[in-house]
Design a protein around this motif. Structure first.
Motif, mmCIF file in Angstrom:
data_model
loop_
_atom_site.group_PDB
_atom_site.id
_atom_site.type_symbol
_atom_site.label_atom_id
_atom_site.label_comp_id
_atom_site.label_asym_id
_atom_site.label_seq_id
_atom_site.Cartn_x
_atom_site.Cartn_y
_atom_site.Cartn_z
ATOM 1 N N GLY A 33 0.820 -1.210 0.000
ATOM 2 C CA GLY A 33 0.000 0.000 0.000
ATOM 3 C C GLY A 33 0.850 1.255 0.000
ATOM 4 N N ASN A 34 1.938 1.250 0.770
ATOM 5 C CA ASN A 34 2.854 2.395 0.775
ATOM 6 C C ASN A 34 3.545 2.541 -0.575
ATOM 7 N N GLU A 35 3.889 1.419 -1.210
ATOM 8 C CA GLU A 35 4.476 1.474 -2.555
ATOM 9 C C GLU A 35 3.466 2.040 -3.555
ATOM 10 N N GLN A 36 2.204 1.641 -3.437
ATOM 11 C CA GLN A 36 1.155 2.157 -4.320
ATOM 12 C C GLN A 36 0.964 3.655 -4.121
ATOM 13 N N ALA A 37 1.048 4.114 -2.872
ATOM 14 C CA ALA A 37 0.929 5.545 -2.586
ATOM 15 C C ALA A 37 2.098 6.309 -3.209
ATOM 16 N N ALA A 38 3.298 5.763 -3.100
ATOM 17 C CA ALA A 38 4.473 6.403 -3.700
ATOM 18 C C ALA A 38 4.360 6.429 -5.224
ATOM 19 N N ALA A 39 3.845 5.354 -5.799
ATOM 20 C CA ALA A 39 3.665 5.296 -7.250
ATOM 21 C C ALA A 39 2.623 6.327 -7.701
ATOM 22 N N ALA A 40 1.547 6.484 -6.938
ATOM 23 C CA ALA A 40 0.534 7.491 -7.265
ATOM 24 C C ALA A 40 1.141 8.889 -7.188
ATOM 25 N N ALA A 41 1.959 9.133 -6.172
ATOM 26 C CA ALA A 41 2.618 10.439 -6.040
ATOM 27 C C ALA A 41 3.513 10.703 -7.244
ATOM 28 N N ALA A 42 4.249 9.689 -7.698
ATOM 29 C CA ALA A 42 5.110 9.848 -8.873
ATOM 30 C C ALA A 42 4.273 10.129 -10.115
ATOM 31 N N GLN A 43 3.154 9.431 -10.246
ATOM 32 C CA GLN A 43 2.272 9.623 -11.402
ATOM 33 C C GLN A 43 1.672 11.033 -11.413
ATOM 34 N N LEU A 44 1.417 11.584 -10.235
ATOM 35 C CA LEU A 44 0.795 12.904 -10.128
ATOM 36 C C LEU A 44 1.811 14.037 -9.991
ATOM 37 N N ALA A 45 3.088 13.712 -9.962
ATOM 38 C CA ALA A 45 4.122 14.723 -9.712
ATOM 39 C C ALA A 45 4.061 15.880 -10.703
ATOM 40 N N GLY A 46 3.762 15.612 -11.949
ATOM 41 C CA GLY A 46 3.719 16.654 -12.966
ATOM 42 C C GLY A 46 2.365 17.310 -13.141
ATOM 43 N N VAL A 47 1.378 16.894 -12.353
ATOM 44 C CA VAL A 47 0.031 17.449 -12.451
ATOM 45 C C VAL A 47 -0.053 18.701 -11.570
ATOM 46 N N ALA A 48 -0.614 19.758 -12.088
ATOM 47 C CA ALA A 48 -0.734 21.020 -11.352
ATOM 48 C C ALA A 48 -1.960 20.976 -10.432
ATOM 49 N N LEU A 49 -1.862 20.234 -9.348
ATOM 50 C CA LEU A 49 -2.963 20.153 -8.389
ATOM 51 C C LEU A 49 -3.086 21.472 -7.638
ATOM 52 N N THR A 50 -4.323 21.855 -7.327
ATOM 53 C CA THR A 50 -4.553 23.064 -6.542
ATOM 54 C C THR A 50 -5.278 22.771 -5.231
ATOM 55 N N ARG A 51 -5.727 21.531 -5.074
ATOM 56 C CA ARG A 51 -6.488 21.171 -3.879
ATOM 57 C C ARG A 51 -6.494 19.656 -3.748
ATOM 58 N N ILE A 52 -6.408 19.179 -2.502
ATOM 59 C CA ILE A 52 -6.504 17.743 -2.242
ATOM 60 C C ILE A 52 -7.566 17.526 -1.176
ATOM 61 N N ILE A 53 -8.511 16.656 -1.488
ATOM 62 C CA ILE A 53 -9.561 16.258 -0.553
ATOM 63 C C ILE A 53 -9.224 14.847 -0.098
ATOM 64 N N ILE A 54 -9.248 14.621 1.211
ATOM 65 C CA ILE A 54 -8.856 13.320 1.751
ATOM 66 C C ILE A 54 -9.931 12.807 2.699
ATOM 67 N N SER A 55 -10.262 11.540 2.551
ATOM 68 C CA SER A 55 -11.127 10.862 3.507
ATOM 69 C C SER A 55 -10.376 10.756 4.835
ATOM 70 N N PRO A 56 -11.081 10.819 5.984
ATOM 71 C CA PRO A 56 -10.401 10.759 7.281
ATOM 72 C C PRO A 56 -9.931 9.372 7.724
ATOM 73 N N TYR A 57 -10.144 8.345 6.911
ATOM 74 C CA TYR A 57 -9.626 7.038 7.305
ATOM 75 C C TYR A 57 -8.102 7.030 7.212
ATOM 76 N N THR A 58 -7.460 6.317 8.102
ATOM 77 C CA THR A 58 -6.001 6.242 8.158
ATOM 78 C C THR A 58 -5.410 5.832 6.821
ATOM 79 N N ARG A 59 -6.007 4.844 6.154
ATOM 80 C CA ARG A 59 -5.451 4.365 4.886
ATOM 81 C C ARG A 59 -5.448 5.454 3.814
#
Length: 184
Positions: A33-59
């Protein structure tokens, strides 16, 4: 808008092998799961995000961490994007506990019990997703927003059964899914 299903949790690991609820409340991510999170971060690294919405669950919070390391943008913790309460893993942690674990996020706005007390019906999940869809459709920054969320919520929004760590592009102004396969 981008939808990211959280990385593999200990619930996912055990449930996918046995199809039996392992009884883990608010589980953390596994090493995968941590590897998947790191891979998602790499995939989104070049995306110009302006806001992140997160569910309050730990995962979901853990999945967002590597993304937040490269995107210094406003974060909204929204219980409205939570998982459908159907298993023990869908029992969350109190805002006080979350604030101690993640002091860089704001949890004071959450109800003490922000997850559903009973199994949420499919209709309730769809209604919650539709309310979120309408809220996001009205926002000007929707195209540059990332939502870190869960399987049933993504399914209710899109009709797609996303895998752990999977990122989907989503237009809240698009059509609602005609059919949702909850057993997928």
């Amino acid at each position: 808008m981008f939808l990211l299903r959280h990385g593999q949790s200990y619930f996912n690991l055990h449930f996918n092998e046995t199809r039996v609820d392992p009884g883990i409340e608010d589980p953390e991510l596994t090493a995968l799961g941590n590897e998947q999170a790191a891979a998602a971060a790499a995939q989104l690294a070049g995306v110009a995000l302006t806001r992140i919405i997160i569910s309050p669950y730990t995962r979901a919070l853990q999945t967002a961490q590597p993304i937040l390391a490269t995107h210094q943008v406003p974060v909204d913790i929204m219980h409205e994007v939570r998982e459908r309460t159907a298993f023990v893993c869908d029992v969350g942690s109190s805002p006080k506990v979350l604030a101690m674990r993640y002091p860089h996020h704001e949890f004071a706005h959450l109800p003490q019990r922000w997850w559903s007390a009973a199994t949420e019906t499919l209709e309730e999940t769809i209604a919650r997703a539709n309310a979120f869809r309408m809220l996001m459709a009205a926002r000007k920054d929707r195209a540059t927003t990332l939502v870190v969320t869960h399987w049933a919520f993504i399914l209710a929004l899109t009709g797609i059964s996303a895998g752990n760590g999977e990122i989907l592009e989503y237009d809240p102004n698009g059509n609602m899914p005609e059919r949702i396969a909850w057993d997928s």
